[in-house]
Design a protein around this motif. Structure first.
Motif, PDB file in Angstrom:
ATOM      1  N   GLU A 127     -17.768 -92.889  86.770  1.00  0.00           N
ATOM      2  CA  GLU A 127     -18.331 -93.009  85.529  1.00  0.00           C
ATOM      3  C   GLU A 127     -18.191 -91.391  84.817  1.00  0.00           C
ATOM      4  OE1 GLU A 127     -22.524 -93.825  83.024  1.00  0.00           O
ATOM      5  OE2 GLU A 127     -22.152 -94.661  85.183  1.00  0.00           O
ATOM      6  N   GLU A 128     -18.755 -90.385  85.799  1.00  0.00           N
ATOM      7  CA  GLU A 128     -18.794 -89.189  85.437  1.00  0.00           C
ATOM      8  C   GLU A 128     -17.272 -88.611  85.017  1.00  0.00           C
ATOM      9  OE1 GLU A 128     -20.345 -85.686  83.912  1.00  0.00           O
ATOM     10  OE2 GLU A 128     -21.583 -87.592  84.927  1.00  0.00           O
ATOM     11  N   LYS A 129     -16.268 -88.936  85.865  1.00  0.00           N
ATOM     12  CA  LYS A 129     -14.776 -88.683  85.451  1.00  0.00           C
ATOM     13  C   LYS A 129     -14.428 -89.230  84.078  1.00  0.00           C
ATOM     14  CE  LYS A 129     -10.374 -87.941  87.864  1.00  0.00           C
ATOM     15  NZ  LYS A 129      -9.877 -88.568  89.117  1.00  0.00           N
ATOM     16  N   LEU A 130     -14.697 -90.274  83.969  1.00  0.00           N
ATOM     17  CA  LEU A 130     -14.384 -90.942  82.747  1.00  0.00           C
ATOM     18  C   LEU A 130     -14.944 -90.315  81.516  1.00  0.00           C
ATOM     19  CD1 LEU A 130     -14.672 -94.822  83.648  1.00  0.00           C
ATOM     20  CD2 LEU A 130     -12.426 -93.457  83.006  1.00  0.00           C
ATOM     21  N   LEU A 131     -16.353 -89.789  81.551  1.00  0.00           N
ATOM     22  CA  LEU A 131     -17.060 -89.291  80.566  1.00  0.00           C
ATOM     23  C   LEU A 131     -16.497 -87.808  80.304  1.00  0.00           C
ATOM     24  CD1 LEU A 131     -20.843 -90.431  81.341  1.00  0.00           C
ATOM     25  CD2 LEU A 131     -19.479 -91.043  79.159  1.00  0.00           C
ATOM     26  N   ASN A 132     -16.051 -87.178  81.331  1.00  0.00           N
ATOM     27  CA  ASN A 132     -15.399 -85.792  81.305  1.00  0.00           C
ATOM     28  C   ASN A 132     -14.059 -85.880  80.740  1.00  0.00           C
ATOM     29  OD1 ASN A 132     -17.858 -84.441  82.238  1.00  0.00           O
ATOM     30  ND2 ASN A 132     -16.725 -84.592  84.332  1.00  0.00           N
ATOM     31  N   ALA A 133     -13.388 -87.009  80.705  1.00  0.00           N
ATOM     32  CA  ALA A 133     -12.168 -87.165  79.876  1.00  0.00           C
ATOM     33  C   ALA A 133     -12.440 -87.161  78.408  1.00  0.00           C
ATOM     34  CB  ALA A 133     -11.472 -88.420  80.624  1.00  0.00           C
ATOM     35  N   PHE A 134     -13.332 -88.235  77.977  1.00  0.00           N
ATOM     36  CA  PHE A 134     -13.856 -88.411  76.673  1.00  0.00           C
ATOM     37  C   PHE A 134     -14.323 -87.294  76.039  1.00  0.00           C
ATOM     38  CE2 PHE A 134     -13.563 -92.887  77.538  1.00  0.00           C
ATOM     39  CZ  PHE A 134     -12.947 -93.660  76.771  1.00  0.00           C
ATOM     40  N   ARG A 135     -14.958 -86.456  76.898  1.00  0.00           N
ATOM     41  CA  ARG A 135     -15.635 -85.063  76.404  1.00  0.00           C
ATOM     42  C   ARG A 135     -14.512 -84.149  76.121  1.00  0.00           C
ATOM     43  NH1 ARG A 135     -20.330 -85.775  80.862  1.00  0.00           N
ATOM     44  NH2 ARG A 135     -21.647 -87.104  79.469  1.00  0.00           N
ATOM     45  N   VAL A 136     -13.644 -83.955  76.813  1.00  0.00           N
ATOM     46  CA  VAL A 136     -12.496 -83.212  76.523  1.00  0.00           C
ATOM     47  C   VAL A 136     -11.704 -83.336  75.218  1.00  0.00           C
ATOM     48  CG1 VAL A 136      -9.872 -82.614  77.199  1.00  0.00           C
ATOM     49  CG2 VAL A 136     -11.831 -82.816  79.126  1.00  0.00           C
ATOM     50  N   LEU A 137     -11.751 -84.927  74.776  1.00  0.00           N
ATOM     51  CA  LEU A 137     -11.159 -85.174  73.454  1.00  0.00           C
ATOM     52  C   LEU A 137     -12.064 -85.053  72.504  1.00  0.00           C
ATOM     53  CD1 LEU A 137      -9.346 -88.651  74.749  1.00  0.00           C
ATOM     54  CD2 LEU A 137      -8.388 -86.261  74.609  1.00  0.00           C
ATOM     55  N   ASP A 138     -13.275 -84.853  72.595  1.00  0.00           N
ATOM     56  CA  ASP A 138     -14.465 -84.566  71.649  1.00  0.00           C
ATOM     57  C   ASP A 138     -14.874 -83.330  71.635  1.00  0.00           C
ATOM     58  OD1 ASP A 138     -16.669 -84.997  70.064  1.00  0.00           O
ATOM     59  OD2 ASP A 138     -17.778 -85.978  71.668  1.00  0.00           O
ATOM     60  N   LYS A 139     -13.871 -82.535  70.838  1.00  0.00           N
ATOM     61  CA  LYS A 139     -14.176 -81.143  70.854  1.00  0.00           C
ATOM     62  C   LYS A 139     -15.236 -80.723  70.218  1.00  0.00           C
ATOM     63  CE  LYS A 139      -9.016 -80.034  70.865  1.00  0.00           C
ATOM     64  NZ  LYS A 139      -8.816 -81.004  72.124  1.00  0.00           N
ATOM     65  N   ASP A 140     -16.011 -81.338  69.063  1.00  0.00           N
ATOM     66  CA  ASP A 140     -16.988 -81.115  68.514  1.00  0.00           C
ATOM     67  C   ASP A 140     -18.293 -81.616  69.330  1.00  0.00           C
ATOM     68  OD1 ASP A 140     -15.505 -79.762  66.500  1.00  0.00           O
ATOM     69  OD2 ASP A 140     -15.260 -81.723  65.563  1.00  0.00           O
ATOM     70  N   ASN A 141     -18.274 -82.265  70.244  1.00  0.00           N
ATOM     71  CA  ASN A 141     -19.247 -82.605  71.197  1.00  0.00           C
ATOM     72  C   ASN A 141     -20.128 -83.758  70.266  1.00  0.00           C
ATOM     73  OD1 ASN A 141     -20.533 -83.004  73.635  1.00  0.00           O
ATOM     74  ND2 ASN A 141     -21.878 -81.351  73.162  1.00  0.00           N
ATOM     75  N   LYS A 142     -19.733 -84.804  69.548  1.00  0.00           N
ATOM     76  CA  LYS A 142     -20.168 -85.618  68.555  1.00  0.00           C
ATOM     77  C   LYS A 142     -20.764 -86.769  69.390  1.00  0.00           C
ATOM     78  CE  LYS A 142     -16.762 -84.955  65.835  1.00  0.00           C
ATOM     79  NZ  LYS A 142     -15.895 -85.712  64.644  1.00  0.00           N
ATOM     80  N   GLY A 143     -19.913 -86.896  70.373  1.00  0.00           N
ATOM     81  CA  GLY A 143     -20.619 -88.302  71.269  1.00  0.00           C
ATOM     82  C   GLY A 143     -19.613 -89.412  70.860  1.00  0.00           C
TER      83      GLY A 143
END
Length: 193
Positions: A127-143
């Motif tokens: 789960e943490e690895k998946l979340l980190n991958a999405f966070r890389v794409l979410d440059k503005d940290n909007k969720g």
């Protein structure tokens, strides 16, 4: 013992066997299993084979003992293994006959998938690895990530998704009203499955 003392190597020595003129007999760690470990291994193997058969039967519509080679990826992933497309091609090549027929026999699929499942190959990302991958794409940290931006990225870079795969994913992941993928919710749903 070996995980804690890897310097022991793959074998240890015991006292000499009779008639061994003072030599030592190596005992291989992998070859020694307690009765409990043997029973546990046999039970896990039996459960894996039962699950493989159940998933295979979903695609063996005419009960002939084979399925279309195009369905193997679905079967493999339904069994909890998540190989890349390249790894999946290797798995299929191992299952296919010398002269490919377009079908995979159950016996070959069972042999390969039993090994894959027992060796815990191609495990899902955490789960943490998946979340980190999405966070890389979410440059503005909007969720969240816009569904169409995610589609563009995943169909044009790296191991490319097909349009059909993206349609399936976004039908599940994207909010139909806003067109956004709230990735923490999406990853939580994936983990429940």
């Amino acid at each position: 013992l070996l995980p804690y003392f890897p310097w022991l190597g793959s074998s240890i020595h015991r006292r000499p066997r009779r008639g061994n003129k003072g030599g030592v007999a190596p005992v291989r760690w992998g070859a020694v299993m307690s009765t409990f470990e043997q029973r546990d291994f046999a039970a896990r193997r039996e459960a894996a084979i039962k699950e493989i058969k159940a998933k295979f039967n979903l695609f063996d519509k005419d009960q002939r003992g084979h399925c279309d080679v195009r369905e193997v990826g679905t079967i493999v992933r339904a069994l909890g293994a998540c190989p890349s497309e390249l790894e999946l091609h290797d798995i299929i090549a191992e299952m296919e006959e010398e002269e490919p027929t377009g079908f995979i026999r159950y016996e070959k699929l069972e042999r390969v998938m039993t090994r894959v499942l027992m060796d815990n190959q191609f495990q899902r990302d955490t789960e943490e690895k998946l979340l980190n991958a999405f966070r890389v794409l979410d440059k503005d940290n909007k969720g969240f990530i816009e569904a169409e931006a995610l589609r563009e990225l995943l169909t044009s870079r790296g191991e490319k998704f097909t349009q059909e795969e993206m349609d399936d994913m976004l039908a599940f992941a994207a909010d139909t009203e806003t067109g956004l993928v709230h990735y923490e919710d999406y990853v939580a749903l994936i983990e429940l499955q």
